[in-house]
Scaffold this active site. Structure first.
Site, PDB file in Angstrom:
ATOM      1  N   PRO A  10     -27.090 -24.382 -90.773  1.00 43.07           N
ATOM      2  CA  PRO A  10     -26.756 -23.294 -89.853  1.00 43.07           C
ATOM      3  C   PRO A  10     -27.381 -23.416 -88.477  1.00 43.07           C
ATOM      4  O   PRO A  10     -28.554 -23.761 -88.342  1.00 43.07           O
ATOM      5  CB  PRO A  10     -27.271 -22.044 -90.584  1.00 43.07           C
ATOM      6  CG  PRO A  10     -28.261 -22.554 -91.559  1.00 43.07           C
ATOM      7  CD  PRO A  10     -27.782 -23.914 -91.971  1.00 43.07           C
ATOM      8  N   ASN A  11     -26.560 -23.106 -87.499  1.00 45.77           N
ATOM      9  CA  ASN A  11     -26.923 -23.022 -86.074  1.00 45.77           C
ATOM     10  C   ASN A  11     -27.125 -24.376 -85.410  1.00 45.77           C
ATOM     11  O   ASN A  11     -27.288 -24.435 -84.193  1.00 45.77           O
ATOM     12  CB  ASN A  11     -28.171 -22.131 -85.873  1.00 45.77           C
ATOM     13  CG  ASN A  11     -27.917 -20.712 -86.300  1.00 45.77           C
ATOM     14  OD1 ASN A  11     -26.953 -20.102 -85.846  1.00 45.77           O
ATOM     15  ND2 ASN A  11     -28.743 -20.179 -87.191  1.00 45.77           N
ATOM     16  N   ARG A  18     -28.922 -24.104 -76.452  1.00 45.09           N
ATOM     17  CA  ARG A  18     -29.952 -23.068 -76.378  1.00 45.09           C
ATOM     18  C   ARG A  18     -31.273 -23.665 -76.863  1.00 45.09           C
ATOM     19  O   ARG A  18     -31.290 -24.644 -77.591  1.00 45.09           O
ATOM     20  CB  ARG A  18     -29.618 -21.870 -77.279  1.00 45.09           C
ATOM     21  CG  ARG A  18     -28.208 -21.385 -77.133  1.00 45.09           C
ATOM     22  CD  ARG A  18     -28.104 -19.898 -76.975  1.00 45.09           C
ATOM     23  NE  ARG A  18     -26.703 -19.558 -76.720  1.00 45.09           N
ATOM     24  CZ  ARG A  18     -25.793 -19.339 -77.680  1.00 45.09           C
ATOM     25  NH1 ARG A  18     -26.159 -19.352 -78.939  1.00 45.09           N
ATOM     26  NH2 ARG A  18     -24.550 -19.072 -77.373  1.00 45.09           N
ATOM     27  N   TYR A  23     -35.730 -27.567 -79.567  1.00 45.34           N
ATOM     28  CA  TYR A  23     -34.860 -28.488 -80.304  1.00 45.34           C
ATOM     29  C   TYR A  23     -34.303 -29.634 -79.453  1.00 45.34           C
ATOM     30  O   TYR A  23     -33.533 -30.452 -79.957  1.00 45.34           O
ATOM     31  CB  TYR A  23     -33.716 -27.703 -80.955  1.00 45.34           C
ATOM     32  CG  TYR A  23     -34.202 -26.675 -81.953  1.00 45.34           C
ATOM     33  CD1 TYR A  23     -34.928 -27.064 -83.081  1.00 45.34           C
ATOM     34  CD2 TYR A  23     -33.976 -25.312 -81.771  1.00 45.34           C
ATOM     35  CE1 TYR A  23     -35.388 -26.132 -83.994  1.00 45.34           C
ATOM     36  CE2 TYR A  23     -34.433 -24.368 -82.684  1.00 45.34           C
ATOM     37  CZ  TYR A  23     -35.139 -24.792 -83.792  1.00 45.34           C
ATOM     38  OH  TYR A  23     -35.604 -23.874 -84.691  1.00 45.34           O
ATOM     39  N   ASN A  74     -30.464 -31.872 -92.814  1.00 42.53           N
ATOM     40  CA  ASN A  74     -31.193 -30.856 -92.053  1.00 42.53           C
ATOM     41  C   ASN A  74     -30.568 -29.528 -92.448  1.00 42.53           C
ATOM     42  O   ASN A  74     -29.504 -29.147 -91.944  1.00 42.53           O
ATOM     43  CB  ASN A  74     -31.078 -31.087 -90.545  1.00 42.53           C
ATOM     44  CG  ASN A  74     -31.935 -30.093 -89.764  1.00 42.53           C
ATOM     45  OD1 ASN A  74     -32.403 -29.098 -90.328  1.00 42.53           O
ATOM     46  ND2 ASN A  74     -32.152 -30.351 -88.488  1.00 42.53           N
ATOM     47  N   ALA A  77     -32.402 -23.219 -91.336  1.00 42.60           N
ATOM     48  CA  ALA A  77     -33.196 -22.125 -91.912  1.00 42.60           C
ATOM     49  C   ALA A  77     -33.042 -22.027 -93.431  1.00 42.60           C
ATOM     50  O   ALA A  77     -33.932 -21.487 -94.112  1.00 42.60           O
ATOM     51  CB  ALA A  77     -32.797 -20.801 -91.257  1.00 42.60           C
ATOM     52  N   GLU A  98     -35.033 -35.272 -96.266  1.00 42.27           N
ATOM     53  CA  GLU A  98     -35.094 -33.996 -95.553  1.00 42.27           C
ATOM     54  C   GLU A  98     -35.465 -34.265 -94.103  1.00 42.27           C
ATOM     55  O   GLU A  98     -36.424 -34.988 -93.827  1.00 42.27           O
ATOM     56  CB  GLU A  98     -36.141 -33.091 -96.206  1.00 42.27           C
ATOM     57  CG  GLU A  98     -36.282 -31.760 -95.481  1.00 42.27           C
ATOM     58  CD  GLU A  98     -37.355 -30.864 -96.083  1.00 42.27           C
ATOM     59  OE1 GLU A  98     -37.966 -31.237 -97.119  1.00 42.27           O
ATOM     60  OE2 GLU A  98     -37.590 -29.792 -95.510  1.00 42.27           O
ATOM     61  N   HIS A 100     -35.966 -32.641 -90.069  1.00 46.77           N
ATOM     62  CA  HIS A 100     -36.062 -31.527 -89.108  1.00 46.77           C
ATOM     63  C   HIS A 100     -36.361 -32.088 -87.732  1.00 46.77           C
ATOM     64  O   HIS A 100     -37.183 -33.011 -87.592  1.00 46.77           O
ATOM     65  CB  HIS A 100     -37.160 -30.543 -89.513  1.00 46.77           C
ATOM     66  CG  HIS A 100     -36.914 -29.944 -90.857  1.00 46.77           C
ATOM     67  ND1 HIS A 100     -35.970 -28.960 -91.062  1.00 46.77           N
ATOM     68  CD2 HIS A 100     -37.440 -30.228 -92.069  1.00 46.77           C
ATOM     69  CE1 HIS A 100     -35.932 -28.670 -92.351  1.00 46.77           C
ATOM     70  NE2 HIS A 100     -36.813 -29.425 -92.989  1.00 46.77           N
ATOM     71  N   ARG A 107     -45.315 -24.913 -86.930  1.00 44.11           N
ATOM     72  CA  ARG A 107     -44.660 -23.687 -86.459  1.00 44.11           C
ATOM     73  C   ARG A 107     -45.069 -22.490 -87.330  1.00 44.11           C
ATOM     74  O   ARG A 107     -46.106 -22.524 -87.984  1.00 44.11           O
ATOM     75  CB  ARG A 107     -43.144 -23.919 -86.431  1.00 44.11           C
ATOM     76  CG  ARG A 107     -42.753 -25.071 -85.479  1.00 44.11           C
ATOM     77  CD  ARG A 107     -41.257 -25.255 -85.375  1.00 44.11           C
ATOM     78  NE  ARG A 107     -40.618 -24.082 -84.781  1.00 44.11           N
ATOM     79  CZ  ARG A 107     -39.295 -23.878 -84.785  1.00 44.11           C
ATOM     80  NH1 ARG A 107     -38.501 -24.764 -85.345  1.00 44.11           N
ATOM     81  NH2 ARG A 107     -38.796 -22.787 -84.225  1.00 44.11           N
TER      82      ARG A 107
END
Ligand code: CA2
Length: 149
Positions: A10-11, A18, A23, A74, A77, A98, A100, A107
């Site tokens: 997602p996203n 953004r 990112y 990835n 969330a 995995e 990211h 974070r």
């Protein structure tokens, strides 16, 4: 030819549009093109898919069984919430890296927990878009090691 699925959650379709300070400014299309090009150069067939929907990601993991040799994931969330994705990975018995963009361990505390990590062969985080290339190389080496056993 070894076949790899690069799966984004997602996203991540918003990459480059953004929050570039978190990112980066690379778009998802740029990342997918770089993965495909790196695959071509290293003897991997790379397919890419992104969804904002948990069930669609579960379906993509199921569909990879018997078709792909491994997955770079990835999960966005959903990494921190999804028992469904964890169970899907465990069910297909494919090696998953995995991935990211950000260093999730540096974070917020809620990002330190990963439901993917226990069912992944390893985790790459904090290297931005280049992490996808690192993940392809790691998965390729893992698969080469298995076939030479
Ligand atoms: O660092 C990563 O790659 C993450 O998987 C990204 C997720 C975040 O929830 C994870 O904790 C770490 C968020 C992806 C959101 O992507 C955006 C991209 C551009 C603008 C807004 C969000």
């Amino acid at each position: 030819m070894t076949s790899i699925l690069v799966l984004n959650g997602p996203n991540l379709n918003l990459l480059g549009q953004r929050q570039p300070e978190v990112y980066g400014s690379t778009t998802l299309a740029d990342i997918e093109a770089a993965c495909t090009a790196h695959g071509d150069a290293s003897g991997l067939s790379v397919s890419c898919f992104q969804s904002n929907h948990e069930g669609a990601l579960v379906d993509a993991i199921h569909a990879a069984k018997g078709v792909r040799d491994g997955i770079i994931l990835n999960a966005g969330a959903y990494t921190h919430t999804s028992v469904a994705l964890m169970d899907a990975i465990a069910s297909v018995e494919l090696p998953v890296v995995e991935l990211h963009l950000s260093n999730i361990h540096a974070r917020e505390a809620f990002r330190h927990k990963s439901y993917i990590a226990p069912v992944a062969i390893g985790q790459i985080c904090g290297f931005g878009a280049h992490g996808y290339i690192l993940a392809l190389d790691a998965l390729r080496q893992h698969l080469l090691g298995r076939t030479s056993e």
